[in-house]
Design an enzyme around this catalytic site. Structure first.
Site, PDB file in Angstrom:
ATOM      1  N   GLY A  10       0.829  -1.213   0.000  1.00 20.36           N
ATOM      2  CA  GLY A  10       0.000   0.000   0.000  1.00 20.36           C
ATOM      3  C   GLY A  10       0.860   1.258   0.000  1.00 20.36           C
ATOM      4  O   GLY A  10       0.613   2.203  -0.763  1.00 20.36           O
TER       5      GLY A  10
ATOM      6  N   LYS B  59       1.236 -16.447 -10.681  1.00 20.25           N
ATOM      7  CA  LYS B  59       1.850 -15.812  -9.510  1.00 20.25           C
ATOM      8  C   LYS B  59       1.671 -16.717  -8.290  1.00 20.25           C
ATOM      9  O   LYS B  59       2.556 -16.818  -7.438  1.00 20.25           O
ATOM     10  CB  LYS B  59       1.214 -14.429  -9.281  1.00 20.25           C
ATOM     11  CG  LYS B  59       1.745 -13.685  -8.061  1.00 20.25           C
ATOM     12  CD  LYS B  59       3.180 -13.238  -8.242  1.00 20.25           C
ATOM     13  CE  LYS B  59       3.853 -12.630  -7.029  1.00 20.25           C
ATOM     14  NZ  LYS B  59       3.132 -11.950  -6.039  1.00 20.25           N
TER      15      LYS B  59
HETATM   16  O1  PAF Z   1       5.601 -12.623  -1.566  1.00 17.89           O
HETATM   17  C1  PAF Z   1       6.712 -12.291  -2.022  1.00 17.89           C
HETATM   18  O2  PAF Z   1       7.711 -12.171  -1.318  1.00 17.89           O
HETATM   19  C2  PAF Z   1       6.823 -11.962  -3.514  1.00 17.89           C
HETATM   20  O3  PAF Z   1       5.560 -12.150  -4.093  1.00 17.89           O
HETATM   21  C3  PAF Z   1       7.868 -12.758  -4.281  1.00 17.89           C
HETATM   22  C4  PAF Z   1       7.643 -12.568  -5.757  1.00 17.89           C
HETATM   23  C5  PAF Z   1       7.861 -14.233  -3.947  1.00 17.89           C
HETATM   24  C6  PAF Z   1       9.249 -12.189  -4.094  1.00 17.89           C
HETATM   25  O4  PAF Z   1       9.748 -12.255  -2.795  1.00 17.89           O
END
Ligand code: PAF
Length: 300
Positions: free
Chosen positions: A13, A182
């Site tokens: 944020g 993701k």
């Molecule tokens: O949650 C996280 O830390 C991030 O989404 C990632 C891409 C794994 C990088 O640390």
């Protein structure tokens, strides 16, 4: 003050607030109890430049909330439904919502609450570390993706404002496949770094290879039950690319465990386990990671 609100004053944020302000859109930043953030807050960007933002105390929170055109929700996955339920009665029926968090699942509940408002989903791999409550250090650049989920589409001027403010951001047509990709990155990196207390880069070691492969194999099968077709080899290449690009990062879950905060495991590997249970797909590796993180959380 602009008509853009950010609900959630954590690392993501604050980072987005700085990025919007740097391109001329000063947002209204609120914590998840809907208190306006008025203390100055600082960002050290990737080039080492430090900038500080401060806000005049808003006269009337309720009136400002009622005028928002876009609310960007950046609270943790497990706080989304409660925070959105609290804020919705204050928003205009035309206010668009954007959810930006790790993991998947909360949008399914939020969708039922929107009462005709539009919903966009997003994901960001930008890295940021909170040095203090309102003192942030950006630790990595990374892809940010947004895409339409349901209801009226986000107004073109709001889309353009977001894409020009957030470096490395793009609009995608199918946001759910992007969110699953993701999810794959987070399902591998987050629990392993938190359990073993390592930085992301250390997961390139052979010792983690079999677990990463098993997490992805289970994820591909579970995604298939949702009509999301993913290739294990492509996901694996993506996971190892993020491991390389964010090698020096402490993942968000590792930071949560280090600070004895609840993690987002239930919306990441836990989401895979519960979908797997619902569709009769075994997810033993993801289940073991969920249990290991829950065991760490019980020690807090
Ligand atoms: O949650 C996280 O830390 C991030 O989404 C990632 C891409 C794994 C990088 O640390």
């Amino acid at each position: 003050m602009s008509r853009i609100g950010i609900l959630g004053a954590g690392a993501v944020g604050q980072l987005i607030a700085h990025q919007l302000a740097a391109t001329g859109t000063l947002p209204f930043l609120l914590d998840r109890q809907l208190n306006a953030i008025t203390e100055p807050y600082s960002l050290t960007d990737l080039s080492g430049n430090r900038s500080t933002l401060s806000f005049a105390k808003p006269g009337d929170n309720q009136a400002l909330l009622g005028e928002l055109k876009l609310l960007i929700v950046t609270v943790k996955a497990y706080q989304v439904v409660e925070a959105v339920t609290r804020v919705l009665p204050e928003l205009s029926p035309r206010c668009h919502l954007l959810l930006l968090h790790n993991g998947l699942g909360p949008h399914e509940e939020v969708a039922a609450l929107l009462d005709g408002r539009g919903l966009t989903l997003g994901t960001t791999s930008q890295g940021a570390l909170r040095l203090g409550k309102h003192d942030l250090k950006q630790t990595g650049s990374g892809l940010t993706q947004f895409g339409h989920c349901m209801g009226p589409a986000m107004a073109p001027e709001l889309k353009a404002m977001l894409l020009s403010a957030i470096p490395g951001s793009e609009w995608v047509e199918g946001i759910l496949p992007a969110l699953w990709q993701k999810l794959a990155v987070n399902a591998c990196i987050n629990p392993l770094t938190a359990i073993h207390g390592v930085c992301n880069g250390e997961l390139a070691d052979n010792a983690y290879q079999a677990t990463i492969a098993a997490v992805l194999r289970e994820l591909v099968q579970v995604a298939g039950t949702q009509g999301i077709e993913l290739q294990e080899e492509c996901l694996s290449a993506r996971v190892y690319e993020v491991i390389r690009l964010t090698a020096a990062n402490r993942s968000s879950m590792r930071q949560d465990v280090d600070h004895k905060r609840k993690t987002e495991i239930d919306a990441i590997n836990g989401y895979l386990v519960s979908l797997g249970n619902r569709h009769g797909i075994a997810t033993p590796t993801n289940k073991a990671l969920v249990e290991a993180i829950h065991a760490l959380e019980r020690r807090f």
